[in-house]
Every structure is written in C-alpha cells, then in structure tokens.
Design a protein around this motif. Structure first.
Motif, mmCIF file in Angstrom:
data_model
loop_
_atom_site.group_PDB
_atom_site.id
_atom_site.type_symbol
_atom_site.label_atom_id
_atom_site.label_comp_id
_atom_site.label_asym_id
_atom_site.label_seq_id
_atom_site.Cartn_x
_atom_site.Cartn_y
_atom_site.Cartn_z
ATOM 1 N N THR B 96 0.827 -1.205 0.000
ATOM 2 C CA THR B 96 0.000 0.000 0.000
ATOM 3 C C THR B 96 0.864 1.260 0.000
ATOM 4 N N LYS B 97 2.110 1.112 0.435
ATOM 5 C CA LYS B 97 3.010 2.271 0.394
ATOM 6 C C LYS B 97 3.452 2.474 -1.049
ATOM 7 N N ASP B 98 3.712 3.695 -1.365
ATOM 8 C CA ASP B 98 3.985 4.014 -2.754
ATOM 9 C C ASP B 98 5.459 3.826 -3.087
ATOM 10 N N GLU B 99 6.032 2.678 -2.711
ATOM 11 C CA GLU B 99 7.431 2.478 -3.078
ATOM 12 C C GLU B 99 7.681 1.034 -3.511
ATOM 13 N N LEU B 100 8.687 0.906 -4.358
ATOM 14 C CA LEU B 100 8.993 -0.403 -4.918
ATOM 15 C C LEU B 100 9.573 -1.328 -3.853
ATOM 16 N N ARG B 121 10.711 -22.230 -17.402
ATOM 17 C CA ARG B 121 9.407 -22.124 -16.750
ATOM 18 C C ARG B 121 8.952 -20.676 -16.610
ATOM 19 N N HIS B 122 9.859 -19.728 -16.929
ATOM 20 C CA HIS B 122 9.489 -18.335 -16.654
ATOM 21 C C HIS B 122 8.360 -17.867 -17.563
ATOM 22 N N THR B 123 8.235 -18.427 -18.792
ATOM 23 C CA THR B 123 7.145 -17.976 -19.671
ATOM 24 C C THR B 123 5.802 -18.475 -19.156
ATOM 25 N N ARG B 124 5.805 -19.702 -18.608
ATOM 26 C CA ARG B 124 4.553 -20.221 -18.038
ATOM 27 C C ARG B 124 4.070 -19.321 -16.904
ATOM 28 N N LEU B 125 5.036 -18.957 -16.063
ATOM 29 C CA LEU B 125 4.691 -18.088 -14.946
ATOM 30 C C LEU B 125 4.188 -16.747 -15.466
ATOM 31 N N GLY B 126 4.893 -16.231 -16.503
ATOM 32 C CA GLY B 126 4.475 -14.957 -17.081
ATOM 33 C C GLY B 126 3.045 -15.032 -17.588
ATOM 34 N N ASN B 127 2.716 -16.159 -18.260
ATOM 35 C CA ASN B 127 1.355 -16.308 -18.778
ATOM 36 C C ASN B 127 0.337 -16.329 -17.647
ATOM 37 N N ARG B 128 0.660 -17.029 -16.574
ATOM 38 C CA ARG B 128 -0.262 -17.109 -15.452
ATOM 39 C C ARG B 128 -0.534 -15.726 -14.876
ATOM 40 N N ILE B 129 0.551 -14.978 -14.622
ATOM 41 C CA ILE B 129 0.352 -13.661 -13.999
ATOM 42 C C ILE B 129 -0.315 -12.713 -14.986
ATOM 43 N N ASN B 130 -0.077 -12.989 -16.271
ATOM 44 C CA ASN B 130 -0.667 -12.142 -17.301
ATOM 45 C C ASN B 130 -2.202 -12.160 -17.253
ATOM 46 N N TYR B 131 -2.812 -13.307 -16.781
ATOM 47 C CA TYR B 131 -4.280 -13.355 -16.654
ATOM 48 C C TYR B 131 -4.773 -12.228 -15.753
ATOM 49 N N ASP B 132 -3.957 -11.948 -14.703
ATOM 50 C CA ASP B 132 -4.378 -10.931 -13.748
ATOM 51 C C ASP B 132 -3.775 -9.572 -14.063
ATOM 52 N N ASP B 268 13.462 -4.004 -18.620
ATOM 53 C CA ASP B 268 12.075 -3.632 -18.906
ATOM 54 C C ASP B 268 11.552 -2.705 -17.823
ATOM 55 N N ASP B 269 10.876 -1.660 -18.248
ATOM 56 C CA ASP B 269 10.299 -0.708 -17.300
ATOM 57 C C ASP B 269 9.232 -1.350 -16.419
ATOM 58 N N GLY B 270 8.699 -2.471 -16.879
ATOM 59 C CA GLY B 270 7.659 -3.159 -16.118
ATOM 60 C C GLY B 270 8.088 -3.467 -14.704
ATOM 61 N N TRP B 271 9.395 -3.650 -14.496
ATOM 62 C CA TRP B 271 9.869 -4.022 -13.156
ATOM 63 C C TRP B 271 9.835 -2.868 -12.180
ATOM 64 N N ILE B 272 9.662 -1.649 -12.671
ATOM 65 C CA ILE B 272 9.498 -0.566 -11.689
ATOM 66 C C ILE B 272 8.054 -0.067 -11.673
ATOM 67 N N ASP B 273 7.170 -0.921 -12.226
ATOM 68 C CA ASP B 273 5.736 -0.606 -12.174
ATOM 69 C C ASP B 273 5.150 -1.228 -10.917
ATOM 70 N N LEU B 274 4.647 -0.405 -10.024
ATOM 71 C CA LEU B 274 4.126 -0.894 -8.734
ATOM 72 C C LEU B 274 3.042 -1.958 -8.924
ATOM 73 N N ALA B 275 2.161 -1.728 -9.930
ATOM 74 C CA ALA B 275 1.028 -2.630 -10.122
ATOM 75 C C ALA B 275 1.501 -4.060 -10.374
ATOM 76 N N ASN B 276 2.591 -4.172 -11.157
ATOM 77 C CA ASN B 276 3.105 -5.520 -11.438
ATOM 78 C C ASN B 276 3.522 -6.217 -10.150
ATOM 79 N N THR B 279 0.564 -7.297 -8.107
ATOM 80 C CA THR B 279 -0.046 -8.521 -8.613
ATOM 81 C C THR B 279 0.752 -9.747 -8.204
ATOM 82 N N ILE B 280 2.078 -9.643 -8.329
ATOM 83 C CA ILE B 280 2.904 -10.802 -7.965
ATOM 84 C C ILE B 280 2.709 -11.135 -6.490
ATOM 85 N N GLN B 281 2.670 -10.092 -5.660
ATOM 86 C CA GLN B 281 2.476 -10.363 -4.229
ATOM 87 C C GLN B 281 1.108 -10.992 -3.969
ATOM 88 N N ARG B 282 0.060 -10.485 -4.701
ATOM 89 C CA ARG B 282 -1.283 -11.000 -4.504
ATOM 90 C C ARG B 282 -1.381 -12.463 -4.928
#
Lengths: 356, 539
Positions: B96-100, B121-132, B268-276, B279-282
C-alpha cells in the motif's frame, strides 16, 4: 326427472340404450341395476350431461335439459373413484361448488361444516383426501355432492372400491342421509344387495332396456321375466311346456314329464314353452301330501353354511337345483345320494318366458 | 419379561411385548433391531456390490475430474514454485506504500529467474500472472532472455576479498553445516536449493552441486542475509564461525552488492511498475480467489476488491444473459409443450402413440443435424424469409435476422429441449383422472374454471419437473448457441469452452464453471423451497 324415449349410440351402429322411459318422483331413491355393459352408466352420464342423448329427451323438473351443459344442471354427483381433488383439503373440496355459486365465506364455512358433520367427518376438514381411508373418502364424496343442496344426486357405483363390511355400513349411511334430506337419488350399481337394501325402486337393465322397474320386494317376489328372476337373488329354473292356463294359474309339463302348477306371469299360449322360477328358500323338504307341487329329487351335494344348509339336488332334469334348508336343528342333515320328495306352493312358482 | 418371550408365542405374548416400553427382543434375547440389521446386512452388501462398478466408474470418470477441475479455480502453486525466494521476500513488502520492493527482493527475483529460465518455466509463470496483469508476460520473457547476462559478482568479490576461503566450495560446505544455517540465512538457503537444481539441469545428475562454488546470485543473497543481522548476531558469527566470517562486523558496511533493481529496470520498465509487483504479491499464496473475482468481473486492487472498468466487464452480463435466455426457453417450452402433452394424455391410445413418436423423433436425430436444419430455415436467404417475401409480408430489404443472434438461440433450443418438457408433463397428465374435470363441471364449474382450479394445479408437478429439466439443460448448453448464437446469443458455457480450448486459462474456466454450478444449485434450492422437489414427477 324423466327420460322419454331416450336412445344412445356411441358408434352409430349399436344402440347402447334402447328406448328408455323412466320417471323418477321427487325424493325417490332409484337404482339402476344391471350387469356391466347393460347401459346403466350411459344413462347416468346422459342424465349428468356428460354424454348427449342420440334420440329422445330428458326432463328435469319438467324442463328439457338435453342442451343444458352439465354445470348448469345443478345435479350432485358421486363418482366411482370419488374424484376428490387431490390438491385441495377436504374442506376445500366441499367448498368448491359453493365458491362457484359465489356464496359468502361465512355461509360457505357453515355449510361445509354441516355437510362434514352429516358424514361424521367434522374433524377431518384440513386433511388431504389421500390421508383418508377409502370409506372416509367415500363419505367426503357424498358430502361434496350434497353440500350445494341439489335436487338430484347421481351415484355411479360409489361403493365399488370398498370392502364388504364397509360397503354394507355405507349402504345404511347413504340410505339414512337420503331419508333425512329428501333429495332424489339415482344410483348405479351391479351389486343386487346394494340395490335391494337402499332403493325405493330398482330398474333392472339388460341390453339397454329396463327389464323391470319395481320396488325391491316386488323385484324379488314377482320378477317379470326370467332375466330378472335370474339376476336378482338365487333362482331355480325348470323348463317345460304350458298345458293349461286358468286365470292366474297355469299347469305345465316339465321336460322330464313331471306335471306342476304355477302362477302365470309372463307366458305365451297353451303349448308354448316356459320357464318356472322358484326361490330356493320356498322349497320344502319331505312336505305334507297337501302341497300343490310334489316332485322327487336326489341329493348331489350338501354345503353347510352355518345359518342354513345348501343342498344341490337333481330335480326334473335340472342338476343344479338348489334348496336352502334353515338350520333349525330339527331334522337330520340330508346325505348325498339320498332321494327326497320336494314340495312348493303354486304361488311361489312363477311361470316366465323360456330360457334356452 | 424373558419368561414371556421363552413361552410359545401366542397372541397374548405378542401383545405383551408390544405394550412394554423396552426395546423388543428376539427369542434368543438379542435386541430385535440388531437381529434385523444382521438379517438385512447381506442384502445391503449384495445391493452395494451390484452398484459398485457404476460407483467406481462415476468416481473415476466423473467425480474426480470434476473435483480436479473445480480445484483448479483456486489453485495457484505456480508462483510459489517458480519464485520461491521472491515470494518469501515479498511477504514483508507493504504494497500500500507508494514504493517499490527493496533491493533484496530484486536479488531474490534474479536468483529465482536464473533457475526458471534454465528450466524454461518463466514464460509459463508470465502467462499465469498475465491473466491478472495483462502485459506482464512479455516482461518475464524479456527478462528470461537477459538474466544470464546480469552482473552478479560484486558480493562474491567482496566476500572473497575479506576471506579467500569464499573462493572455494569448502566455505559453502561449512556454511551449510552451521547449526542455525536455514534460520539465520533463509534467502541463502533457498538460493542454494535453487543452485542445486540449476546444476542438476545444466550439468546432469552426476555432478555434485556441493563440489562447486555457487553463482554470484547466491553470494548476493548471502550478503543480503548478513546485512539483515544485527551487530550482536554478527559478533556471534565471528566467534562461532571464525573460519568464514572473521572480521565480518568491520567489513560488512564497506561491502557492496550488485544493483539488481537497476539491471531489471534496464531490461524492462515493467519491473518498476508498482502494479506488477502488487499482482505478484497478490498471487503468491497457493490458493487465490483471483479466478473467481475475474469470473464475476471483479479484481483485487491495492484498495480491496473492486469491479472492473465498465469496458472490461463481460462475465456477469454473460451469466445474466444465460439465465434470461434459459428462462425464455423454459417458458416457451411450457407454452408450446403444455397443449401437446394435454393432447397426448387425452387422445385415444392409438393416436397418442403416433403423436408420441413425433415428439420423440427429434431424440433420434443428431443434435448437429437439427441445429443445422434451423440454420437453413432461419438464415436471411433461408426458407422462412423466402416464404415471407413470397407472401409479401416483408420485402427483400427487410429480410428478418433470425439466426446468429439471440432469436436463433431461443428458437433452436426451444425446439431441441421441447421433448424434455412434454414427456414429464405427459406422464403427469396421464395420471389425472378425467373424472376430476367431470366432477368439477357437475358442481357447476365452467370449462375454464374447471381447468384452472382443478386440472392445472394437478399438472404443476409436471411443469416443475419439465422446467427444471429444460432450465438446467439449457443453462449449460454449448453446441447450439455456438452454432446459431452469433455474438448476442452465446452462453457462458461457450466462454468456458473458449478458455478451456483456446486461451488455455483453465483456472478461469473452472471458476466460471463453479459459479455456474453454484447458480444451478441455488436455483434448485430455491425451487425446492418454493415448489417443493418432492412434487416433481418424472413419470
């Protein structure tokens, strides 16, 4: 209620009811009795309005009702299998005809209660028909047919599904209800005991024709033809030829040559064939010589029935001649093979149309 | 009591037994109930053996697969399995805090991804998280390609400089044998497990991972584990494991590790995107509700469960449409089937048997053929439109659209499901004695009144049975809506099939199926409460 020259055919080829004429007085209990297929139920259905008459007219209170639909005839009806509505309680079943007549709730409830009390089911109003015994369902059906105070109630073999004891009890109950309400009843049955017990008059049906319409005692004592004699009660038949007619009496020669005298009821001219009908309980074993008719017979079988002995004998060529001997204990039991002389009065022997 | 029982049984004795309050006994003194149960046991056992083959078949081919499918709607072990270290490290991150997440989390991610890309296996994981979290799968793919080129030697160099023993496998053996190794160095322990599997995959089983020095990622995590220890713990280490950690208290503050976060950001800039990261934590727990939330157009955000944006909502609408169309079909079946059933029940046996064959005829024709026949009849250049144009009711331009939309689905499915309505109705009507109607009429009821007050209430059981059959069959129908439904006439089942066979999002398919199942059960329950299931007669 009156049938005038009513005819009915289902298929245009066979007449099920042939020229029916019947007049029923208000408050009368008339039974239509006959073997199955004799047209009695058809008559009832025509009266109720479920079957149209092919020819002739039916009058109710002197008004022709041929073109009146069943619901406007105001006739109560008790069906063979009661036809109680399974989705309604007993009280709702009874209230149904009253509701249709737009009767107020209070009056309705009062009438339903009275009708249920009449058949001694006052405590069963909230039950479903399926929770009642056969006899209770029967009573509900009777109460439902009477609850809207019809002038005429039709009953189509209403006791057919009950066992013997219950049937007898219900016969008395229906009879008493009829007597206390003064409603006209047309009752259809194939059970002669029922007909004799309950009716003011009985119409015996055979082949779509009323064979005889009489009070029960007349029906038994003075049958008008051989069918009625045979159908009502037990009956011995002796066939022969009429040799002399003298007013009410006639002389006959039976097929084995025995000469007997009988009452002439329904016979042709001298020389024609006729059948004598003789009730088994009117026959005396080893009678006085003063008896009008004395005939020899041989005992073939003796059945012990408690209150009476039933003796099957061979008499004048009839091997199934039955004699009922009251169990008075005074005379020894006949034994098969023995010969006896039998005697009866001429008035008990009815000379009727020949049966061959 | 027993004296009575031992005596020859007479009516009196039976009467006595029946009148006592004690449980009745048999002649040898055993309770009657026990004896009866014993006598019946054989029969019960035989009955059970008779149904055993079917029971086994159903369990193996029906209950177990369905149970497995339903479990997939919440099952989510994949994240924990592929990113074990990251999941543990991320647990303490406050989303909930606004930091990476901290550098430590990035280090564990690098370590986990190193193994994941080795095992592909990383693409499988990527696909799974991609659903959310749509778009994240490409982040994982990209990172997987680059992870081997990540700089990771800084911590290794620093430790080796402190003590050259860290250049040898022996240091790691003695580290492992420390009494509190796993609890003191949790991330390192996890990394060593990853390393063992990495070696097994890279070199084969014959190479012992403990005979090698681990890669730099493990050194980095050891550095992070050490950094987390307080000064007291460090001093204890210095004394208890002097051969490894002599001077660590002094050296540690001067040591550095790689900046993994920067390296990830470079990929990839995606790694400093909080939302990503949220999602991984969720998705870290092995059981998640994300599929179920998705199946009712909701999602879990940092603020809790929220409905999805309006333009992304599809499933609730689809569920509602499925129910609505099923209801319309059920009602159509009642309206069309009731008179037919009435005819069947009242006509003479000969005629009604003939009619019954006509009713059953569709059952003997393939479902596909029937549905295709409707395509021929209903299409714009089809038979019905041709006739209407020919009669002059409509002109060429105004040809009706009756297929590939909701109308097509309703027409074709009503036709297909009609027998399921007619047959129960017929069997119920068959048992209604015609004397009921006669009795009602003799009491003064008009035809319509007698029908509505007497006949109809007695057929409600048949309507109920037919409606349940038709409704439940249609709510899960697939093939007909697929063929004639177009876009406005498809059902939720078509969407489930899409996720099973096209998008391969089985979790969502299972969740949608589970929701459908619950819905049917709820409706069934409501029906039981309102109408009563015991009133349903099928014949």
């Amino acid at each position: 209620m009156r049938f005038e020259h009513v005819q009915k055919s289902y298929d245009g080829a066979v007449l099920v009811v042939k020229d029916l004429n019947l007049d029923i007085a208000p408050g009368e209990f008339v039974t239509m009795l006959g073997p199955s297929g004799s047209g009695k139920t058809t008559c009832l259905m025509m009266l109720a309005g479920f079957e149209p008459a092919t020819h002739g007219e039916i009058f109710l209170n002197d008004k022709p009702i041929n073109n009146v639909p069943p619901r406007k005839r105001g006739i109560g009806m008790v069906f063979q299998n009661y036809a109680l509505f399974p989705h309604m309680s007993v009280a709702e079943n009874l209230a149904f005809p009253l509701e249709i007549r737009k009767m107020g709730k209070a009056e309705r409830e009062q009438k339903v209660k009275r009708a249920l009390d009449m058949v001694e089911l006052g405590a069963f109003g909230n039950r479903r028909p399926i929770q009642l015994s056969g006899g209770q369902q029967q009573r509900v059906a009777v109460a439902r047919a009477l609850v809207f105070d019809p002038d005429l109630v039709l009953m189509d073999e209403p006791l057919g599904a009950l066992d013997k004891q219950l049937r007898e009890q219900m016969q008395y109950e229906i009879k008493h209800i009829h007597e206390s309400l003064g409603v006209s009843v047309v009752y259809v049955t194939h059970d002669q005991t029922e007909a004799l017990t309950m009716s003011d008059r009985v119409a015996v049906f055979q082949d779509g024709v009323i064979q005889q319409l009489s009070p029960p005692d007349d029906l038994y004592e003075s049958p008008q033809n051989s069918f009625v004699a045979q159908f009502i009660g037990e009956n011995n038949k002796l066939s022969g030829v009429v040799t002399d007619i003298n007013g009410q009496h006639c002389a006959m020669t039976l097929d084995d040559g025995t000469k007997v005298s009988a009452e002439a009821v329904n016979i042709g001219a001298v020389g024609s064939r006729a059948t004598i009908s003789l009730r088994p309980e009117r026959i005396e074993l080893s009678p006085d010589q003063s008896r009008e008719n004395i005939v020899d017979g041989q005992v073939k079988e003796v059945l012990y029935l408690g209150d009476h002995l039933r003796i099957v004998m061979s008499v004048a060529g009839n091997d199934e001649f039955i004699v009922k001997l009251p169990n008075g204990g005074r005379h020894p039991s006949p034994v098969a093979g023995q010969n006896y002389s039998l005697g009866w009065s001429a008035v008990d022997a009815k000379a009727l149309d020949p049966v061959d | 009591m027993s004296a009575h029982i031992q005596a020859p049984i007479s009516d009196q004795n039976l009467g006595h037994i029946a009148s006592t309050d004690q449980a009745p006994l048999t002649r040898d003194g055993k309770p009657l109930k026990t004896s009866l149960a014993k006598a019946l046991r054989r029969d019960k056992l035989r009955a059970f053996l008779l149904i055993l083959p079917l029971l086994g078949f159903i369990i193996v081919s029906f209950v177990m697969p369905i149970g497995d499918m339903l479990f997939r709607s919440v099952e989510n072990k994949i994240v924990e399995q592929i990113l074990p270290g990251t999941v543990t490290a991320l647990a303490s991150w406050d989303s909930t805090k606004d930091e990476l997440p901290s550098e430590f989390v990035f280090a564990t991610l690098a370590d986990d991804l190193m193994l994941a890309q080795e095992l592909k296996r990383h693409t499988r994981l990527g696909n799974r998280i991609n659903y959310d979290q749509p778009g994240i799968s490409s982040v994982f793919r990209k990172t997987g390609r680059r992870i081997k080129r990540f700089d990771n030697t800084a911590a290794m160099d620093a430790l080796s400089a402190m003590n050259s023993v860290w250049e040898t496998p022996a240091a790691w053996s003695s580290l492992r044998s420390l009494p509190d190794f796993s609890s003191t160095f949790p991330a390192t322990a996890q990394s060593l497990r990853n390393w063992t599997r990495y070696v097994a995959s890279e070199e084969g089983d014959d190479v012992d991972a403990t005979s090698l020095v681990p890669h730099g990622f493990t050194y980095s995590l050891l550095y992070h584990d050490l950094s987390k220890l307080d000064s007291g713990a460090l001093q204890t280490l210095e004394s208890s494991a002097a051969d490894l950690f002599a001077g660590i208290s002094a050296q540690l503050p001067t040591m550095t590790s790689e900046n993994f976060r920067q390296q990830f950001e470079d990929v990839d800039d995606g790694w400093i995107d909080l939302a990503n990261w949220q999602t991984i934590q969720r998705l870290s727990p092995p059981i998640v509700d994300s599929y179920f939330l998705a199946s009712v157009d909701a999602e879990r955000t940092a603020l809790g469960v929220e409905r999805k944006p309006t333009n992304e909502r599809i499933y609730v609408l689809l569920f509602l449409r499925t129910i609505a169309i099923s209801l319309i079909i059920t009602i159509s079946c009642i309206l069309l089937g009731y008179p037919v059933a009435y005819l069947l029940a009242t006509l003479s046996v000969r005629t009604s048997n003939m009619l019954l064959i006509l009713v059953l005829l569709p059952f003997w024709t393939s479902l596909l053929v029937r549905t295709s026949a409707w395509k021929v009849l209903l299409q714009q250049q089809g038979v019905i439109n041709d006739i209407l144009v020919w009669v002059g009711l409509i002109d060429h331009a105004g040809r009706l659209v009756m297929i590939n939309n909701m109308t097509g689905t309703i027409i074709a499915m009503t036709h297909i499901l009609l027998p399921f309505m007619i047959l129960p109705l017929y069997s119920v009507m068959k048992t209604i004695s015609p004397t009921y109607m006669r009795a009602a009429k003799s009491m003064g009821a008009s035809d319509s009144l007698a029908f509505w007050r007497i006949y109809f209430p007695n057929t409600v059981a048949g309507i109920g049975a037919g409606s349940i059959l038709v409704f439940i069959l249609s709510i899960g129908y697939y093939i007909t809506p697929e063929l004639v439904g177009g876009t406005t006439g498809v059902f939720i089942s078509n969407r489930i099939a899409y996720h099973i066979s096209s998008s391969l999002n089985w979790g969502l398919a299972s969740a949608l199926g589970a929701v459908l199942l619950v819905m049917v059960l709820a409706l069934y329950w409501a029906y039981d409460r309102v109408v009563g299931i015991d009133k349903v007669k099928l014949g």
